[in-house]
Design a protein around this motif. Structure first.
Motif, PDB file in Angstrom:
ATOM      1  N   THR A  21       0.838  -1.201   0.000  1.00  0.00           N
ATOM      2  CA  THR A  21       0.000   0.000   0.000  1.00  0.00           C
ATOM      3  C   THR A  21       0.872   1.250   0.000  1.00  0.00           C
ATOM      4  N   GLU A  22       1.930   1.220   0.782  1.00  0.00           N
ATOM      5  CA  GLU A  22       2.863   2.341   0.864  1.00  0.00           C
ATOM      6  C   GLU A  22       3.468   2.645  -0.516  1.00  0.00           C
ATOM      7  N   LEU A  23       3.884   1.607  -1.237  1.00  0.00           N
ATOM      8  CA  LEU A  23       4.463   1.809  -2.560  1.00  0.00           C
ATOM      9  C   LEU A  23       3.476   2.455  -3.523  1.00  0.00           C
ATOM     10  N   LYS A  24       2.237   1.968  -3.509  1.00  0.00           N
ATOM     11  CA  LYS A  24       1.218   2.551  -4.389  1.00  0.00           C
ATOM     12  C   LYS A  24       1.003   4.018  -4.053  1.00  0.00           C
ATOM     13  N   HIS A  25       0.933   4.332  -2.780  1.00  0.00           N
ATOM     14  CA  HIS A  25       0.744   5.729  -2.369  1.00  0.00           C
ATOM     15  C   HIS A  25       1.925   6.603  -2.799  1.00  0.00           C
ATOM     16  N   TYR A  26       3.137   6.078  -2.710  1.00  0.00           N
ATOM     17  CA  TYR A  26       4.299   6.846  -3.156  1.00  0.00           C
ATOM     18  C   TYR A  26       4.181   7.206  -4.637  1.00  0.00           C
ATOM     19  N   VAL A  27       3.797   6.230  -5.459  1.00  0.00           N
ATOM     20  CA  VAL A  27       3.667   6.500  -6.894  1.00  0.00           C
ATOM     21  C   VAL A  27       2.529   7.474  -7.150  1.00  0.00           C
ATOM     22  N   ASP A  28       1.424   7.306  -6.429  1.00  0.00           N
ATOM     23  CA  ASP A  28       0.315   8.259  -6.568  1.00  0.00           C
ATOM     24  C   ASP A  28       0.766   9.680  -6.215  1.00  0.00           C
ATOM     25  N   LEU A  29       1.557   9.812  -5.153  1.00  0.00           N
ATOM     26  CA  LEU A  29       2.085  11.123  -4.760  1.00  0.00           C
ATOM     27  C   LEU A  29       3.015  11.690  -5.830  1.00  0.00           C
ATOM     28  N   ALA A  30       3.852  10.840  -6.392  1.00  0.00           N
ATOM     29  CA  ALA A  30       4.770  11.288  -7.439  1.00  0.00           C
ATOM     30  C   ALA A  30       3.988  11.787  -8.655  1.00  0.00           C
ATOM     31  N   LEU A  31       2.969  11.044  -9.046  1.00  0.00           N
ATOM     32  CA  LEU A  31       2.145  11.472 -10.178  1.00  0.00           C
ATOM     33  C   LEU A  31       1.460  12.805  -9.873  1.00  0.00           C
ATOM     34  N   GLY A  32       0.979  12.948  -8.658  1.00  0.00           N
ATOM     35  CA  GLY A  32       0.340  14.193  -8.249  1.00  0.00           C
ATOM     36  C   GLY A  32       1.306  15.365  -8.209  1.00  0.00           C
ATOM     37  N   ALA A  33       2.566  15.088  -7.896  1.00  0.00           N
ATOM     38  CA  ALA A  33       3.567  16.150  -7.789  1.00  0.00           C
ATOM     39  C   ALA A  33       3.899  16.780  -9.137  1.00  0.00           C
ATOM     40  N   ILE A  34       3.623  16.069 -10.234  1.00  0.00           N
ATOM     41  CA  ILE A  34       3.946  16.615 -11.553  1.00  0.00           C
ATOM     42  C   ILE A  34       2.705  16.941 -12.387  1.00  0.00           C
ATOM     43  N   ALA A  46       8.371  21.494 -19.421  1.00  0.00           N
ATOM     44  CA  ALA A  46       7.534  20.884 -18.388  1.00  0.00           C
ATOM     45  C   ALA A  46       7.990  19.463 -18.083  1.00  0.00           C
ATOM     46  N   ARG A  47       8.306  18.700 -19.125  1.00  0.00           N
ATOM     47  CA  ARG A  47       8.792  17.327 -18.913  1.00  0.00           C
ATOM     48  C   ARG A  47      10.130  17.339 -18.168  1.00  0.00           C
ATOM     49  N   ALA A  48      11.016  18.246 -18.548  1.00  0.00           N
ATOM     50  CA  ALA A  48      12.314  18.344 -17.863  1.00  0.00           C
ATOM     51  C   ALA A  48      12.122  18.712 -16.393  1.00  0.00           C
ATOM     52  N   HIS A  49      11.199  19.625 -16.137  1.00  0.00           N
ATOM     53  CA  HIS A  49      10.927  20.030 -14.755  1.00  0.00           C
ATOM     54  C   HIS A  49      10.307  18.868 -13.972  1.00  0.00           C
ATOM     55  N   ALA A  50       9.410  18.115 -14.616  1.00  0.00           N
ATOM     56  CA  ALA A  50       8.788  16.954 -13.967  1.00  0.00           C
ATOM     57  C   ALA A  50       9.850  15.928 -13.573  1.00  0.00           C
ATOM     58  N   LEU A  51      10.786  15.655 -14.472  1.00  0.00           N
ATOM     59  CA  LEU A  51      11.854  14.700 -14.153  1.00  0.00           C
ATOM     60  C   LEU A  51      12.717  15.210 -13.004  1.00  0.00           C
ATOM     61  N   SER A  52      12.945  16.505 -12.963  1.00  0.00           N
ATOM     62  CA  SER A  52      13.718  17.101 -11.869  1.00  0.00           C
ATOM     63  C   SER A  52      12.992  16.933 -10.534  1.00  0.00           C
ATOM     64  N   ILE A  53      11.690  17.148 -10.543  1.00  0.00           N
ATOM     65  CA  ILE A  53      10.895  16.968  -9.322  1.00  0.00           C
ATOM     66  C   ILE A  53      10.976  15.519  -8.857  1.00  0.00           C
ATOM     67  N   LEU A  54      10.766  14.582  -9.781  1.00  0.00           N
ATOM     68  CA  LEU A  54      10.765  13.156  -9.427  1.00  0.00           C
ATOM     69  C   LEU A  54      12.139  12.711  -8.937  1.00  0.00           C
ATOM     70  N   GLN A  55      13.180  13.285  -9.501  1.00  0.00           N
ATOM     71  CA  GLN A  55      14.530  12.924  -9.093  1.00  0.00           C
ATOM     72  C   GLN A  55      14.805  13.319  -7.640  1.00  0.00           C
ATOM     73  N   GLN A  56      14.157  14.362  -7.184  1.00  0.00           N
ATOM     74  CA  GLN A  56      14.381  14.841  -5.824  1.00  0.00           C
ATOM     75  C   GLN A  56      13.537  14.111  -4.783  1.00  0.00           C
ATOM     76  N   LEU A  57      12.516  13.404  -5.232  1.00  0.00           N
ATOM     77  CA  LEU A  57      11.663  12.665  -4.295  1.00  0.00           C
ATOM     78  C   LEU A  57      12.353  11.365  -3.920  1.00  0.00           C
TER      79      LEU A  57
END
Length: 179
Positions: A21-34, A46-57
C-alpha cells in the motif's frame, strides 16, 4: 500471530500488505507532484521540470523513483544516473527475465506490483525488489518505485524473534505460576 478485539492477525501478511500500500501511495504522490505541469505551454520544459521533481523525491537510503518511456529508455534514475538515456528494453535479470519490459507491461495494464531483481545502489548487489509502477497519463511515462525485499525479510526475522521471545517469557511465567 496476535489477537486483538477477538480477531487473530498474522503480522507478516499485514506488514507485506502495508508495504505494498505504501508503494502505491508513493507513486500516486509522485504522479500528483507533476500533474500541474501537464498544461504548461512549453511541454519540453515541463517534462524536464517533472523529471527534476521526481529525481528529488526519495524515501530513505534505497527509496527512489525511476522513469522510463514506453520503449524502455531510462529517462530518470537518481541513484544510477549512468542509466539515463540508455535503452534497457532488452535488459535481462539473472534469471533471463526482461525486467523493463515487465515493468512497462504492468504500467500499461493499469499499474501494479512487479517483483524483479535490481542492483541495490547502497550495496552494489543485485537483489530482489518489489516495485509498484504506473503509467503517467500525459507523457506516457512508466513511473515506479520499490523496496528491496531483504528489508522485508529482515523485518520478518525481527518479528519472528520477538514472537519467540514473547512465547518463551509467557511459558516461563506459566511454569512459575503452575509450580
Amino acid at each position: 500471530i496476535f489477537e486483538r478485539d477477538g480477531k487473530t492477525f498474522e503480522l507478516l501478511p499485514v506488514l507485506e500488505s502495508a508495504r505494498r500500500t505504501e508503494l502505491k501511495h508513493y507513486v500516486d504522490l509522485a504522479l500528483g507532484a507533476i500533474e500541474h505541469l501537464h498544461d504548461a505551454p512549453d511541454q519540453q520544459a515541463a517534462r524536464a521540470h517533472a523529471l527534476s521533481i521526481l529525481q528529488q523525491l526519495d524515501f530513505g537510503e534505497d527509496g527512489y523513483f525511476y522513469v522510463y518511456d514506453q520503449r524502455g529508455s531510462n529517462l530518470m534514475h537518481p541513484r544510477e544516473p549512468q542509466l539515463v538515456g540508455s535503452d534497457l528494453w532488452d535488459m535481462l535479470d539473472p534469471q533471463g527475465v526482461p525486467t523493463i519490459q515487465r515493468l512497462i507491461a504492468q504500467a500499461r495494464a493499469g499499474g501494479g506490483y512487479v517483483e524483479f531483481f535490481w542492483n541495490r545502489p547502497s550495496t552494489h548487489r543485485v537483489e530482489r525488489k518489489l516495485g509498484y509502477v504506473a503509467l503517467e497519463p500525459k507523457w506516457g511515462w512508466m513511473i515506479g518505485t520499490g523496496i528491496y525485499l531483504d528489508d522485508l525479510d529482515d523485518a520478518r526475522v525481527r518479528i519472528e524473534k520477538a514472537a519467540s521471545n514473547a512465547i518463551s517469557a509467557t511459558m516461563t511465567i506459566i511454569v512459575v505460576i503452575a509450580g
